[in-house]
Structures are given as structure tokens and as C-alpha cells.
Design a protein around this motif. Structure first.
Motif, PDB file in Angstrom:
ATOM      1  N   GLY A 218       5.634   7.959   5.504  1.00 54.39           N
ATOM      2  CA  GLY A 218       6.295   8.904   6.402  1.00 54.39           C
ATOM      3  C   GLY A 218       7.237   9.861   5.714  1.00 54.39           C
ATOM      4  N   ASN A 219       7.416   9.710   4.392  1.00 53.65           N
ATOM      5  CA  ASN A 219       8.376  10.546   3.669  1.00 53.65           C
ATOM      6  C   ASN A 219       7.765  11.219   2.445  1.00 53.65           C
ATOM      7  N   ASN A 220       6.435  11.258   2.375  1.00 50.75           N
ATOM      8  CA  ASN A 220       5.746  11.846   1.217  1.00 50.75           C
ATOM      9  C   ASN A 220       6.087  11.133  -0.090  1.00 50.75           C
ATOM     10  N   GLU A 221       6.338   9.825   0.007  1.00 48.21           N
ATOM     11  CA  GLU A 221       6.651   9.037  -1.194  1.00 48.21           C
ATOM     12  C   GLU A 221       5.392   8.861  -2.048  1.00 48.21           C
ATOM     13  N   LYS A 222       5.594   8.641  -3.336  1.00 49.26           N
ATOM     14  CA  LYS A 222       4.483   8.622  -4.287  1.00 49.26           C
ATOM     15  C   LYS A 222       4.056   7.216  -4.707  1.00 49.26           C
ATOM     16  N   GLN A 223       4.829   6.192  -4.377  1.00 51.78           N
ATOM     17  CA  GLN A 223       4.533   4.856  -4.863  1.00 51.78           C
ATOM     18  C   GLN A 223       3.574   4.108  -3.949  1.00 51.78           C
ATOM     19  N   SER A 224       2.913   3.106  -4.530  1.00 54.02           N
ATOM     20  CA  SER A 224       2.151   2.126  -3.767  1.00 54.02           C
ATOM     21  C   SER A 224       2.903   0.806  -3.879  1.00 54.02           C
ATOM     22  N   TYR A 225       3.164   0.165  -2.726  1.00 59.35           N
ATOM     23  CA  TYR A 225       3.911  -1.085  -2.742  1.00 59.35           C
ATOM     24  C   TYR A 225       2.978  -2.269  -3.007  1.00 59.35           C
TER      25      TYR A 225
ATOM     26  N   THR B  10      11.107  -3.560  -9.142  1.00 63.44           N
ATOM     27  CA  THR B  10      10.920  -2.591 -10.220  1.00 63.44           C
ATOM     28  C   THR B  10       9.895  -1.532  -9.833  1.00 63.44           C
ATOM     29  N   ALA B  11      10.291  -0.288  -9.951  1.00 65.01           N
ATOM     30  CA  ALA B  11       9.363   0.834  -9.801  1.00 65.01           C
ATOM     31  C   ALA B  11       8.832   1.182 -11.182  1.00 65.01           C
ATOM     32  N   LYS B  12       7.487   1.375 -11.268  1.00 71.34           N
ATOM     33  CA  LYS B  12       6.861   1.614 -12.566  1.00 71.34           C
ATOM     34  C   LYS B  12       5.911   2.799 -12.492  1.00 71.34           C
ATOM     35  N   ALA B  13       5.828   3.516 -13.605  1.00 71.89           N
ATOM     36  CA  ALA B  13       4.808   4.565 -13.757  1.00 71.89           C
ATOM     37  C   ALA B  13       3.581   3.918 -14.370  1.00 71.89           C
ATOM     38  N   GLU B  14       2.428   4.132 -13.732  1.00 70.84           N
ATOM     39  CA  GLU B  14       1.193   3.502 -14.207  1.00 70.84           C
ATOM     40  C   GLU B  14       0.043   4.489 -14.121  1.00 70.84           C
ATOM     41  N   ASN B  15      -0.285   5.078 -15.288  1.00 76.07           N
ATOM     42  CA  ASN B  15      -1.454   5.964 -15.383  1.00 76.07           C
ATOM     43  C   ASN B  15      -1.401   7.109 -14.361  1.00 76.07           C
ATOM     44  N   GLY B  16      -0.230   7.775 -14.289  1.00 73.35           N
ATOM     45  CA  GLY B  16      -0.108   8.932 -13.411  1.00 73.35           C
ATOM     46  C   GLY B  16       0.257   8.607 -11.985  1.00 73.35           C
ATOM     47  N   SER B  17       0.348   7.320 -11.658  1.00 69.47           N
ATOM     48  CA  SER B  17       0.789   6.927 -10.329  1.00 69.47           C
ATOM     49  C   SER B  17       1.975   5.976 -10.473  1.00 69.47           C
ATOM     50  N   TYR B  18       2.445   5.461  -9.323  1.00 75.34           N
ATOM     51  CA  TYR B  18       3.649   4.642  -9.354  1.00 75.34           C
ATOM     52  C   TYR B  18       3.463   3.428  -8.453  1.00 75.34           C
TER      53      TYR B  18
ATOM     54  N   GLY C 178       0.798  -1.209   0.000  1.00 78.24           N
ATOM     55  CA  GLY C 178       0.000   0.000   0.000  1.00 78.24           C
ATOM     56  C   GLY C 178       0.839   1.271   0.000  1.00 78.24           C
ATOM     57  N   THR C 179       0.205   2.353   0.425  1.00 76.04           N
ATOM     58  CA  THR C 179       0.852   3.671   0.378  1.00 76.04           C
ATOM     59  C   THR C 179       1.313   4.152   1.748  1.00 76.04           C
ATOM     60  N   GLY C 180       1.059   3.363   2.800  1.00 78.85           N
ATOM     61  CA  GLY C 180       1.398   3.834   4.138  1.00 78.85           C
ATOM     62  C   GLY C 180       0.420   4.917   4.561  1.00 78.85           C
ATOM     63  N   ASP C 181       0.540   5.386   5.797  1.00 83.71           N
ATOM     64  CA  ASP C 181      -0.382   6.406   6.296  1.00 83.71           C
ATOM     65  C   ASP C 181      -0.155   7.756   5.622  1.00 83.71           C
TER      66      ASP C 181
ATOM     67  N   ARG D 111       8.412  -3.441  -1.550  1.00 83.67           N
ATOM     68  CA  ARG D 111       9.291  -3.387  -0.390  1.00 83.67           C
ATOM     69  C   ARG D 111       9.178  -4.720   0.339  1.00 83.67           C
ATOM     70  N   ILE D 112      10.319  -5.438   0.409  1.00 82.57           N
ATOM     71  CA  ILE D 112      10.326  -6.720   1.095  1.00 82.57           C
ATOM     72  C   ILE D 112      11.204  -6.614   2.332  1.00 82.57           C
TER      73      ILE D 112
END
Length: 547
Positions: free
Chosen positions: A352-359, A376-384, A345-348, A388-389
Motif C-alpha cells: 500500500g506504500n509502494n515499498e520495494k521489499q518482499s517479507y 534485517t533488510a537486505k539487498a539481494e540481486n537488485g531486489s530487497y 510477500g510483497t503485498g498487493d 514483518r512480524i
């Protein structure tokens, strides 16, 4: 004969100090100091140790009427003190007696003096490898390593974080009178300070300039001058000089001690003792000393190689060599569930760091392929999306060496990390749990590898960090590792140490931690994301833990 010459020299010094001077109407009445009282304290002295604890340190305190400053003259040199307090270190092994002249200096330089007899024990004998590193074949010359970031800086008194308050950039203090200085530690105990190494060809010229702290630098007894720049004095005129040097180990800490006005890099007065914080790097020493004002601890990196000389790095020697845990990612598919779990998910709040990705745990974001773990980090329709393991709740450990062989992603906004979090993070909320960042990298600063430690008082943007340059971080595999002990935490790239932190019982880095691998996008450190970014991958060959 040596003892006799020292006694004769001391008598001559005392005769000089006892001489009278005529009044100078420009400075008012000249009054010789009177009623000199000197007290001594041998460090570690008690009923069982009448000559001290073996460090050879004696604290002197002098007081006199009409005295402006004081000088302590020993067979090994002399030390100035405006306050009348001085910690003097004796280095001859065994129980030895010394005569110390305590000189009170009044207006116009008129002096009065007394002598004090002391007897002190020295038990420390420096290790042969440290002596060899300092002295070599007798011709080794040291200098400030001006081309290295953080070669000079400051932090709190007795601090254990190099240049915690401020560290200079490469060559930042050029023209100050510091970079042309050279230092020689002879086997006979002589310390030679060459104050300008550029003016001795074709004939020797003793003239030079040095760099130091306002007011304190006048203790050097030069002709005055120099350029005041805030609290610094640049290019203070001072000729080449010699003093004595020795090695002591108060509290078990290897320490370089210089007599008289002897100093390295930037004059700060004090006791002229330099704690050797790290000597693991070939041809380098990381040293620190407290200033005479009791304000700061000053840090220096010195090297025995001249600029441009090729360096041969000593191979890093780990204290941990038993492999206790590993994943070599030999089976294609998802990560081994007996070793790894996921954050999803995106975390709260952007983790905690204003990151833009969803895990996610989707194969598009995390998989093992051809013996390599790929996140792999990917751009998908304006999101990312990314992954994280972690070994949270599966495997954690206290102390050891972690080694990860990896090739990093690239692209503006990418933020891969190899890191560790205290296993108690649910009860001791971060930063109390502690965080050890073995490797961080941001695509917006492509050639820089970061290390960091987060703990109470030093976390977020105030974490204890260091960096090193690695031009092939995203095109080749490299080894990223950390050596974690009760005494220190060292960060390495390809077995070369670039960051050392002094660990102790006051930090959270003395309990179980677990491993985390991830690629974030954007956020407080990752920064702006390239609008043309599509995808990039963190590739990991293996993760190994040694104890």
C-alpha cells in the motif's frame, strides 16, 4: 477598601464615558449611541442552578443605535467587542454580585453607557500543582518557546490536534514582536505583559511591540502602526500593561482566562481564554484559544525558562503499571509462534506504500540472537528482502502503555516501524480501523523519530504526525513508547513526551489493537534507496505492554 476603590474607579470610568465631544468635520456627524439594550445569559443557569453551573461564565449581548463597537467594564478589567457579544468569566469562588458597565462607542469615540448587575456562582478551585507551575515563588516569567517546532500555529475552531493546519519552525517569527514578550502570573491575580523584555536595562522602559491578527489587533488600543504582512500585523506598538488572570474549568477542561486586552503570543481577540491542552512537560504549557472571527484555533507553547537555560524534565508518570504481556526474546532462533505471526510477500501494491521489499520468515531476515530480536533488510540481486512480524489474531488489547527498547537500522531507503493496527481491520477497512505508529524512522532523515496516527480524515500523507530529534537512534538502544488512554495518546522517546493527541469517542482508538514490527525499504515515506545499500538491522531488546 478594595471594593470601595473598585466602585470609585467604576464611577470615574462612567463619568468619563458620559462626557461629550465636539464634532470633528473629518469624520462626519458625531452621534452618541442611544437605546442600549443588554441581555445576559449565565452559563448553566436553570431552575436548579439559578446562579449557573459554577464555571463563572456570563454571556453578554449589547445592542444600541449608532454604535460602532462596545466595551464591557468589570471590577477585574475590560473587554472590547465589535459585535456587542462577549463571554466574561468571573473567578471569585462562591456566589458573588458584580456591576458591569456596558459602553456603546459611536463615531469619534463618543460614548453612552448603562450598568448591569449580575450574580454568578464559581465553584472551581485550581489544583495546587497547576498554580505552582504558573506562579512558582512569585517571580516566574513565561515566554513563547521560539526554539521549539510548532510553538505557534493554527487549526480548526475547538480542534484537538495541535497546529493541525500549520505550525511554525523554530525561530520562524523572529522580528515579529512576539519573541521578546514576557508574561507574569502573580499570586494576587495580576497578569503582567512585558511587551519588550530587551529594553529595561539599565532603566525600565515600558515601550514595546506585539504581534497579532489584522483588524482584531486594533482592539488593543495602541497608537496604531505596525507592519501588515498578509493577515498578520507585525510590531504593533504597545506599552507594558497589567490585567487580571484566573483559572476555570468549563466542561472539566482546565482553562487560563485573562481580562481586558490580556493575551499571550499573538493577539486574536475572542474571549481571551486559553485552554490548557497539555501541562505534562516540565516548565511548559501547550495552550490554545479561538479567535474573535470564529475562523481558527490558535496554538502556543510557552515556557518559564529563558533560552539556553538547562531544563530538568519531570519524569513521565504512567497511569498503567501492571505488566500484562511481554516478549524479552530470551530464546535464540525464530520468534515465539505463540506470540508472533508473519506478513509475507510483497503485498498487493508494495504493502500500500509502494515499498520495494518482499517479507520473509527466513533466518536471514528475522531471528533471535543473544537475547535480541533482529529484523534485517537486505539487498539481494537488485531486489530487497526483510521481515514483518505481528500479534494479529494472537494478542490484542484496548488502552495501555507499550514500551519497546530498540536500536534502529540506518541507510538511505530504510524505513523501520513499531506500530499498531486495529484488530477489526478486515471488517473496518483501513483507515477506519485506525493505526498508531509508535515509532517510524527513515534512513534518509537519520536523526528524526516520527510518530503518527491514521484514521478517517487523517491518514496517509495527511496523518496526524509529530517528530523529535535523536542523534544516536542507530548506534544506541532507546525506549520507544506510547501511553494510550480514552482521553489522550502520548508518544515518548526515553520517557519524554514529544507528541500528545486528544482521544475521544469519535476516533477508532477505543477498541482492540495488535502489535507490528517491521523494516520496509523505499516507498512513499522511505524514499530513495541508497544504491550502495547492502543490509541493516532493527534490533529489539524487548516489547512490553502495561495496563
Amino acid at each position: 477598601m478594595k471594593k470601595l476603590s473598585k466602585i470609585i474607579g467604576l464611577i470615574a470610568v462612567l463619568a468619563f464615558f458620559g462626557s461629550c465631544e465636539k464634532d470633528d468635520p473629518t469624520i462626519g456627524d458625531i452621534i452618541a449611541p442611544t437605546n442600549i439594550v443588554v441581555t445576559t445569559e449565565i452559563v448553566g443557569q436553570d431552575a436548579d442552578n439559578p446562579f449557573g453551573d459554577g464555571t463563572g461564565i456570563i454571556n453578554f449581548s449589547a445592542r444600541a443605535n449608532n454604535a460602532l463597537s462596545y466595551k464591557f467594564v468589570t471590577p477585574g478589567g475590560q473587554q472590547m467587542s465589535a459585535s456587542g457579544n462577549a463571554a466574561i468569566t468571573f473567578t471569585n469562588v462562591g456566589i458573588n454580585s458584580y456591576q458591569v458597565a456596558v459602553v456603546a462607542i459611536g463615531t469619534g469615540g463618543v460614548t453612552s453607557s448603562v450598568t448591569v448587575d449580575v450574580e454568578v456562582l464559581v465553584t472551581y478551585e485550581p489544583p495546587a500543582d497547576l498554580l505552582e507551575k504558573l506562579v512558582g515563588d512569585g517571580s516566574k516569567t513565561w515566554r513563547i518557546k521560539s526554539e521549539k517546532k510548532g510553538h505557534f500555529g493554527l487549526g480548526p475552531v475547538d480542534g484537538n490536534v495541535p497546529v493541525e493546519y500549520f505550525g511554525v519552525q523554530p525561530e520562524e517569527k523572529a522580528g515579529s514582536g512576539m519573541y521578546t514578550d514576557r508574561y507574569i502570573f502573580d499570586r494576587d491575580g495580576t497578569f503582567t505583559h512585558i511587551t519588550d523584555s530587551t529594553n529595561d536595562d539599565p532603566t525600565y522602559n515600558p515601550e514595546g511591540t506585539v504581534f497579532g491578527r489584522e483588524n482584531l489587533i486594533n482592539e488593543l488600543g495602541g497608537v496604531g502602526g505596525g507592519t501588515q504582512q498578509e493577515a498578520d500585523v507585525l510590531n504593533y506598538p504597545l506599552n507594558d500593561y497589567t490585567e487580571n488572570w484566573g483559572l476555570i474549568a468549563p466542561g472539566g477542561v482546565e482553562t487560563l482566562t485573562l481580562t481586558g486586552k490580556g493575551f499571550i503570543g499573538y493577539y486574536v481577540g475572542g474571549n481571551h481564554q486559553y485552554r490548557i491542552f497539555d501541562r505534562s512537560v516540565s516548565n511548559e504549557l501547550l495552550i490554545t484559544t479561538n479567535d474573535g472571527n470564529g475562523e481558527f484555533s490558535w496554538w502556543f507553547i510557552i515556557t518559564s525558562q529563558e533560552p539556553g537555560e538547562g531544563e530538568v524534565d519531570e519524569p513521565f508518570s504512567s497511569v498503567y503499571n501492571d505488566l500484562v504481556w511481554e516478549d524479552t526474546f530470551d530464546v535464540d532462533g525464530a520468534p515465539d509462534p505463540d506470540k508472533w505471526t508473519y506478513d509475507l510477500g510483497t503485498g498487493d501494491n508494495g504493502w500500500g506504500n509502494n515499498e520495494k521489499q518482499s517479507y520473509t520468515n527466513n533466518p536471514d531476515n528475522v531471528k533471535i540472537e543473544d537475547g535480541i530480536l533482529k529484523i534485517t533488510a537486505k539487498a539481494e540481486n537488485g531486489s530487497y528482502t526483510s521481515s514483518r512480524i505481528k500479534t494479529d489474531g494472537i494478542y490484542s488489547f484496548t488502552y495501555g502503555r507499550v514500551e519497546v527498547r530498540a536500536k534502529l537500522p540506518s541507510g538511505g531507503g530504510t524505513w523501520p516501524a513499531i506500530w499498531m493496527l486495529g484488530q477489526n481491520y478486515q471488517t473496518d477497512i483501513w483507515p477506519a480501523s485506525g493505526e498508531i505508529d509508535v515509532m517510524e524512522h527513515v534512513g534518509n532523515n537519520q536523526n528524526t523519530i516520527l510518530s503518527a496516527l491514521h484514521f478517517p480524515g487523517n491518514y496517509g500523507g495527511n496523518a496526524v504526525t509529530q517528530s523529535t530529534t535523536l542523534p544516536t537512534a542507530s548506534t544506541e538502544f532507546h525506549n520507544y513508547s506510547v501511553e494510550w488512554t480514552p482521553e489522550f495518546i502520548k508518544f515518548l522517546v526515553d520517557d519524554k513526551v514529544f507528541h500528545t493527541f486528544a482521544n475521544d469517542v469519535s476516533t477508532p482508538f477505543n477498541a482492540d489493537f495488535f502489535l507490528i514490527l517491521n523494516v520496509a525499504m523505499g516507498g512513499n515515506l522511505g524514499g530513495a534507496i541508497d544504491p550502495n545499500f547492502t543490509a541493516s538491522t532493527l534490533e529489539i531488546d524487548y516489547v512490553k505492554v502495561y495496563q
